[in-house]
Write a protein that holds these residues in place. Structure first.
Motif, PDB file in Angstrom:
ATOM      1  N   SER A  48      37.077  33.396  34.162  1.00  0.00           N
ATOM      2  CA  SER A  48      35.917  33.718  33.341  1.00  0.00           C
ATOM      3  C   SER A  48      36.256  34.836  32.360  1.00  0.00           C
ATOM      4  CB  SER A  48      34.752  34.171  34.227  1.00  0.00           C
ATOM      5  OG  SER A  48      34.456  33.200  35.206  1.00  0.00           O
ATOM      6  N   VAL A  49      35.411  34.980  31.354  1.00  0.00           N
ATOM      7  CA  VAL A  49      35.499  36.157  30.499  1.00  0.00           C
ATOM      8  C   VAL A  49      35.215  37.360  31.396  1.00  0.00           C
ATOM      9  CG1 VAL A  49      34.470  37.375  28.545  1.00  0.00           C
ATOM     10  CG2 VAL A  49      34.764  34.890  28.451  1.00  0.00           C
ATOM     11  N   PRO A  50      36.064  38.393  31.371  1.00  0.00           N
ATOM     12  CA  PRO A  50      35.885  39.538  32.275  1.00  0.00           C
ATOM     13  C   PRO A  50      34.471  40.134  32.222  1.00  0.00           C
ATOM     14  CG  PRO A  50      37.997  39.696  31.165  1.00  0.00           C
ATOM     15  CD  PRO A  50      37.261  38.560  30.520  1.00  0.00           C
ATOM     16  N   THR A  51      33.927  40.408  33.407  1.00  0.00           N
ATOM     17  CA  THR A  51      32.629  41.060  33.543  1.00  0.00           C
ATOM     18  C   THR A  51      32.856  42.502  33.969  1.00  0.00           C
ATOM     19  OG1 THR A  51      31.590  38.972  34.228  1.00  0.00           O
ATOM     20  CG2 THR A  51      30.418  41.004  34.756  1.00  0.00           C
ATOM     21  N   THR A  52      32.261  43.440  33.262  1.00  0.00           N
ATOM     22  CA  THR A  52      32.487  44.862  33.544  1.00  0.00           C
ATOM     23  C   THR A  52      31.327  45.461  34.324  1.00  0.00           C
ATOM     24  OG1 THR A  52      33.788  45.108  31.519  1.00  0.00           O
ATOM     25  CG2 THR A  52      32.953  47.119  32.535  1.00  0.00           C
ATOM     26  N   MET A  53      31.685  46.165  35.405  1.00  0.00           N
ATOM     27  CA  MET A  53      30.685  46.881  36.205  1.00  0.00           C
ATOM     28  C   MET A  53      31.300  48.195  36.662  1.00  0.00           C
ATOM     29  SD  MET A  53      28.640  45.756  39.678  1.00  0.00           S
ATOM     30  CE  MET A  53      27.387  44.814  38.828  1.00  0.00           C
ATOM     31  N   ASP A  54      30.615  49.284  36.421  1.00  0.00           N
ATOM     32  CA  ASP A  54      31.077  50.621  36.811  1.00  0.00           C
ATOM     33  C   ASP A  54      32.478  50.914  36.279  1.00  0.00           C
ATOM     34  OD1 ASP A  54      28.695  50.975  38.215  1.00  0.00           O
ATOM     35  OD2 ASP A  54      29.546  50.146  40.067  1.00  0.00           O
ATOM     36  N   GLY A  55      32.751  50.450  35.070  1.00  0.00           N
ATOM     37  CA  GLY A  55      34.027  50.726  34.444  1.00  0.00           C
ATOM     38  C   GLY A  55      35.177  49.860  34.904  1.00  0.00           C
ATOM     39  N   ARG A  56      34.914  48.885  35.766  1.00  0.00           N
ATOM     40  CA  ARG A  56      35.961  47.987  36.279  1.00  0.00           C
ATOM     41  C   ARG A  56      35.702  46.570  35.766  1.00  0.00           C
ATOM     42  NH1 ARG A  56      35.381  48.331  42.486  1.00  0.00           N
ATOM     43  NH2 ARG A  56      37.410  47.272  42.491  1.00  0.00           N
ATOM     44  N   SER A  57      36.774  45.842  35.475  1.00  0.00           N
ATOM     45  CA  SER A  57      36.661  44.472  34.962  1.00  0.00           C
ATOM     46  C   SER A  57      36.928  43.468  36.068  1.00  0.00           C
ATOM     47  CB  SER A  57      37.650  44.251  33.808  1.00  0.00           C
ATOM     48  OG  SER A  57      37.318  45.072  32.711  1.00  0.00           O
ATOM     49  N   PHE A  58      36.030  42.485  36.183  1.00  0.00           N
ATOM     50  CA  PHE A  58      36.124  41.476  37.236  1.00  0.00           C
ATOM     51  C   PHE A  58      36.199  40.063  36.654  1.00  0.00           C
ATOM     52  CE2 PHE A  58      34.006  45.096  39.123  1.00  0.00           C
ATOM     53  CZ  PHE A  58      34.546  45.187  40.398  1.00  0.00           C
ATOM     54  N   ASP A  59      36.864  39.181  37.392  1.00  0.00           N
ATOM     55  CA  ASP A  59      36.872  37.759  37.067  1.00  0.00           C
ATOM     56  C   ASP A  59      35.780  37.116  37.911  1.00  0.00           C
ATOM     57  OD1 ASP A  59      37.382  35.156  36.434  1.00  0.00           O
ATOM     58  OD2 ASP A  59      39.427  35.100  37.218  1.00  0.00           O
ATOM     59  N   GLY A  60      34.542  37.200  37.422  1.00  0.00           N
ATOM     60  CA  GLY A  60      33.403  36.750  38.205  1.00  0.00           C
ATOM     61  C   GLY A  60      33.211  35.241  38.213  1.00  0.00           C
ATOM     62  N   THR A  61      32.332  34.804  39.095  1.00  0.00           N
ATOM     63  CA  THR A  61      31.961  33.392  39.193  1.00  0.00           C
ATOM     64  C   THR A  61      30.495  33.251  38.774  1.00  0.00           C
ATOM     65  OG1 THR A  61      33.488  33.008  41.026  1.00  0.00           O
ATOM     66  CG2 THR A  61      31.711  31.412  40.725  1.00  0.00           C
ATOM     67  N   LEU A  62      30.220  32.329  37.884  1.00  0.00           N
ATOM     68  CA  LEU A  62      28.851  32.103  37.447  1.00  0.00           C
ATOM     69  C   LEU A  62      28.139  31.225  38.471  1.00  0.00           C
ATOM     70  CD1 LEU A  62      26.739  32.538  35.236  1.00  0.00           C
ATOM     71  CD2 LEU A  62      27.585  30.464  34.113  1.00  0.00           C
ATOM     72  N   ARG A  63      27.152  31.797  39.140  1.00  0.00           N
ATOM     73  CA  ARG A  63      26.373  31.068  40.134  1.00  0.00           C
ATOM     74  C   ARG A  63      25.130  30.493  39.462  1.00  0.00           C
ATOM     75  NH1 ARG A  63      29.329  30.078  44.455  1.00  0.00           N
ATOM     76  NH2 ARG A  63      27.485  30.010  45.784  1.00  0.00           N
ATOM     77  N   ILE A  64      24.887  29.222  39.691  1.00  0.00           N
ATOM     78  CA  ILE A  64      23.798  28.516  39.021  1.00  0.00           C
ATOM     79  C   ILE A  64      22.758  28.031  40.025  1.00  0.00           C
ATOM     80  CG2 ILE A  64      23.216  26.458  37.690  1.00  0.00           C
ATOM     81  CD1 ILE A  64      24.545  28.553  36.021  1.00  0.00           C
ATOM     82  N   GLY A  65      21.490  28.228  39.663  1.00  0.00           N
ATOM     83  CA  GLY A  65      20.411  27.650  40.452  1.00  0.00           C
ATOM     84  C   GLY A  65      19.971  26.353  39.789  1.00  0.00           C
ATOM     85  N   PHE A  66      19.839  25.289  40.568  1.00  0.00           N
ATOM     86  CA  PHE A  66      19.472  23.997  40.000  1.00  0.00           C
ATOM     87  C   PHE A  66      18.616  23.194  40.979  1.00  0.00           C
ATOM     88  CE2 PHE A  66      23.384  23.360  42.338  1.00  0.00           C
ATOM     89  CZ  PHE A  66      23.192  22.164  42.999  1.00  0.00           C
ATOM     90  N   ALA A  67      17.885  22.260  40.417  1.00  0.00           N
ATOM     91  CA  ALA A  67      17.075  21.344  41.222  1.00  0.00           C
ATOM     92  C   ALA A  67      17.698  19.951  41.132  1.00  0.00           C
ATOM     93  CB  ALA A  67      15.642  21.310  40.713  1.00  0.00           C
TER      94      ALA A  67
END
Length: 223
Positions: free
Chosen positions: A145-164
């Motif tokens: 993923s495009v890096p997600t930044t939290m508290d000054g740190r960059s993460f390779d996060g996973t996009l969690r999706i809610g669906f019906a």
């Protein structure tokens, strides 16, 4: 109503069926490339995965169990090491009773909760594989993923999706017993929303699993 719940539970609880439904619903471009393989070791097993995913060398592969959740049994492996890892995961000890007794001795002499491995370790994931009842497993091409930044740190996060997940409009009057869980064309997906689920380690982590496999209870989530 009970039948409805049971049917949805079957479909959403199986990663293979869910993936197939997404593809048939026109969302193939949002899901990683996936192959389904027999959960039995064979010398040609790796070649089927490599060819199916179009990977080689240092490309990363994510191995998953179809019916496990919360990252249980999820293993990230380099393509060139696939054969060694799968040989280990798919071949439990021949003399399993002896292996079990050795571990019981350690628990009796030490702590009854000493299972011989740390949380999220390869040994823990291997036991998920050894005890899994599904005849197949999944291999996916690792997508970043495009890096997600939290508290000054960059993460390779996973996009969690809610669906019906629901039956298609033109089949709403079709009795549930006539639906086939193996025919994704019977269903359609309605998107509800999403958020980022972060892995335990940031992009500097030396551990592939901690850097890639998301775990909300460690680093949290963000929108």
């Amino acid at each position: 109503e009970d039948m409805d719940f049971h049917m949805y539970r079957v479909l959403s609880g199986d990663k293979k069926l869910t993936h197939d439904i997404f593809e048939r619903s026109g969302y193939e471009h949002l899901a990683p490339k996936q192959v389904c393989m027999p959960r039995k070791y064979h010398p040609t097993l790796v070649s089927g995965i490599v060819e199916g995913l179009g990977i080689s060398g240092d490309d990363l592969v994510v191995l998953k169990l179809c019916n496990r959740s919360r990252a249980a049994g999820v293993i990230v492996v380099v393509a060139k090491e696939l054969d060694e890892v799968l040989r280990d995961l798919l071949n439990p000890p021949v003399v399993f009773e002896g292996w079990l007794q050795d571990h019981l001795k350690r628990m009796r002499s030490g702590s009854p909760v000493d299972f011989g491995f740390g949380g999220s370790s390869f040994e823990e994931q291997r036991r998920h594989w050894w005890s899994n009842e599904s005849p197949v497993f999944l291999a996916e091409r690792c997508c970043h993923s495009v890096p997600t930044t939290m508290d000054g740190r960059s993460f390779d996060g996973t996009l969690r999706i809610g669906f019906a997940l629901r039956s298609r409009q033109d089949q709403d009057n079709k009795p549930w017993e006539q639906f086939d869980a193996n025919k994704p064309d019977d269903f359609e997906v309605d998107w509800l929303g999403g958020y980022w689920k972060l892995p335990k380690g940031d992009l500097t982590s030396p551990s592939l699993r901690e850097m890639i496999v998301s775990a909300a209870r460690t680093s949290g989530t963000c929108t």
